[in-house]
Design an enzyme around this catalytic site. Structure first.
Site, PDB file in Angstrom:
ATOM      1  N   ASP A  81       0.880  -1.098   0.072  1.00  0.00           N
ATOM      2  CA  ASP A  81       0.015   0.155  -0.146  1.00  0.00           C
ATOM      3  C   ASP A  81       0.864   1.348  -0.093  1.00  0.00           C
ATOM      4  O   ASP A  81       1.767   1.152   0.661  1.00  0.00           O
ATOM      5  CB  ASP A  81      -0.792  -0.167   1.298  1.00  0.00           C
ATOM      6  N   HIS A  82       0.529   2.282  -0.788  1.00  0.00           N
ATOM      7  CA  HIS A  82       1.090   3.498  -0.631  1.00  0.00           C
ATOM      8  C   HIS A  82       2.722   3.517  -0.728  1.00  0.00           C
ATOM      9  O   HIS A  82       3.336   4.189   0.035  1.00  0.00           O
ATOM     10  CB  HIS A  82       0.746   4.321   0.540  1.00  0.00           C
ATOM     11  N   HIS A 207     -10.032   4.610  -1.269  1.00  0.00           N
ATOM     12  CA  HIS A 207      -8.858   4.740   0.057  1.00  0.00           C
ATOM     13  C   HIS A 207      -9.817   5.281   1.110  1.00  0.00           C
ATOM     14  O   HIS A 207     -10.819   6.298   0.809  1.00  0.00           O
ATOM     15  CB  HIS A 207      -7.867   5.582  -0.222  1.00  0.00           C
ATOM     16  N   GLY A 208      -9.419   5.154   2.347  1.00  0.00           N
ATOM     17  CA  GLY A 208     -10.055   5.559   3.675  1.00  0.00           C
ATOM     18  C   GLY A 208     -11.359   5.111   3.797  1.00  0.00           C
ATOM     19  O   GLY A 208     -12.269   5.917   4.196  1.00  0.00           O
TER      20      GLY A 208
HETATM   21  P1  13P Z   1      -8.646   3.725   6.386  1.00  0.00           P
HETATM   22  O1  13P Z   1      -7.510   3.253   7.202  1.00  0.00           O
HETATM   23  O2  13P Z   1      -9.140   5.012   6.368  1.00  0.00           O
HETATM   24  O3  13P Z   1      -9.678   2.551   6.373  1.00  0.00           O
HETATM   25  O4  13P Z   1      -8.012   3.619   4.884  1.00  0.00           O
HETATM   26  C1  13P Z   1      -7.138   2.663   4.315  1.00  0.00           C
HETATM   27  C2  13P Z   1      -6.464   2.831   3.356  1.00  0.00           C
HETATM   28  O5  13P Z   1      -7.339   3.565   2.322  1.00  0.00           O
HETATM   29  C3  13P Z   1      -5.327   2.340   3.039  1.00  0.00           C
HETATM   30  O6  13P Z   1      -4.523   2.973   2.119  1.00  0.00           O
END
Ligand code: 13P
Length: 287
Positions: A81-82, A207-208
């Site tokens: 991720d990221h 995301h999020g």
């Molecule tokens: P949350 O932690 O806000 O659920 O987001 C996860 C995410 O988008 C990981 O890249």
């Protein structure tokens, strides 16, 4: 079986569903995340931050995910991720991650395209899928405040150029979500998502996910969201369960008394989310 996000999002496209991409925060919770997918009869994406991967070991995570995917016959992709750091991307690919995200969303548009394209060339040559990001995803409630003015939403015309020039397998879009939002919920911009979806054929990524209202899931899925990230909700609930259990348990008791309830909580949440992600119009209940 062990899969890439390209393969899993293709399945999601055919079934008009989305694949839950759940951040694992420690090794303890991982088996129950995959068991949750098995019990729901759904594929799952397990994702890690670079720091979690370094803490546990890229190779250790790959070994556990592959073993469980193959022995339990669950379709699982393992995703970094990221990542903004090429070395981390190389480490993950060498260890056997099946997909990675290059996050160039902080870069000027052309530089984001250029760097993402290089990552795609490198990863695709090794059979690994790539997620890119265009637009920004807001900050957290507990850290940086969620600030509407600072957000840059994904412009559909830019998305067209970005996916054409980079060849990414999935695109994370800025449509109003925020990482780490667990006390309140956000207002996602569905009309903007619809425009992006009509403009590009690429699977889109939320995301999020913790801060997204569950009642919005069907509209998101019906407008092209094929990978749905949830991290903070698992972290917060695992920690709370573990805190309660550790607080109530004698120090000479097996750690199982403290860890199993926390893992079970994560499993319940993953099952609940997957039930909604299947987009059948019939939400499953927790538990
Ligand atoms: P949350 O932690 O806000 O659920 O987001 C996860 C995410 O988008 C990981 O890249």
């Amino acid at each position: 079986m062990y899969k890439t996000i390209k393969e899993l999002t293709e399945t999601a496209e055919k079934l008009n569903m989305t694949i839950g991409a759940f951040n694992m925060h420690n090794l303890e919770m991982l088996p129950d995340m995959i068991r949750a997918a098995k019990e729901m009869g759904s594929p799952i994406i397990i994702q890690t931050s670079i720091d979690t991967a370094k803490y546990i070991g890229y190779n250790v995570i790959v070994a556990v995910v592959k073993e469980m995917a193959n022995s339990m016959l669950v379709d699982v992709a393992l995703h970094l991720d990221h990542a903004r750091d090429f070395d981390a991307i190389k480490d993950a690919i060498e260890a056997g991650y099946s997909s990675i995200m290059f996050d160039g969303s902080n870069l000027p548009f052309k530089e984001n395209i250029e760097k993402t394209r290089l990552v795609v060339e490198y990863a695709h040559a090794k059979g690994v899928s790539v997620e890119g990001e265009l637009g920004t995803i807001g900050g957290t409630e507990e850290g940086i405040s969620v600030n509407e003015e600072d957000k840059e939403y994904t412009r559909p015309a830019d998305a067209v150029t970005f996916v054409r020039e980079t060849g990414v397998d999935a695109l994370a879009v800025g449509i109003g979500t925020n990482h780490g939002q667990f006390k309140s919920k956000t207002n996602v911009k569905i009309p903007l998502l619809k425009e992006i979806h009509e403009a590009v054929p690429t699977p889109l990524v939320i995301h999020g996910g913790t801060g997204v209202k569950e009642e919005d899931y069907p509209q998101l899925i019906n407008n092209g969201i094929r990978k749905f990230n949830v991290g903070t909700e698992l972290l917060v609930n695992w920690t709370q369960e573990a805190k309660d259990a550790f607080g109530a348990t004698e120090v000479n008791k097996s750690l199982r008394h403290n860890i199993i309830p926390a893992n079970q909580k994560v499993k319940e949440i993953v099952k609940h989310k997957i039930g909604l992600f299947m987009n059948t119009g019939e939400p499953t209940n927790l538990g």
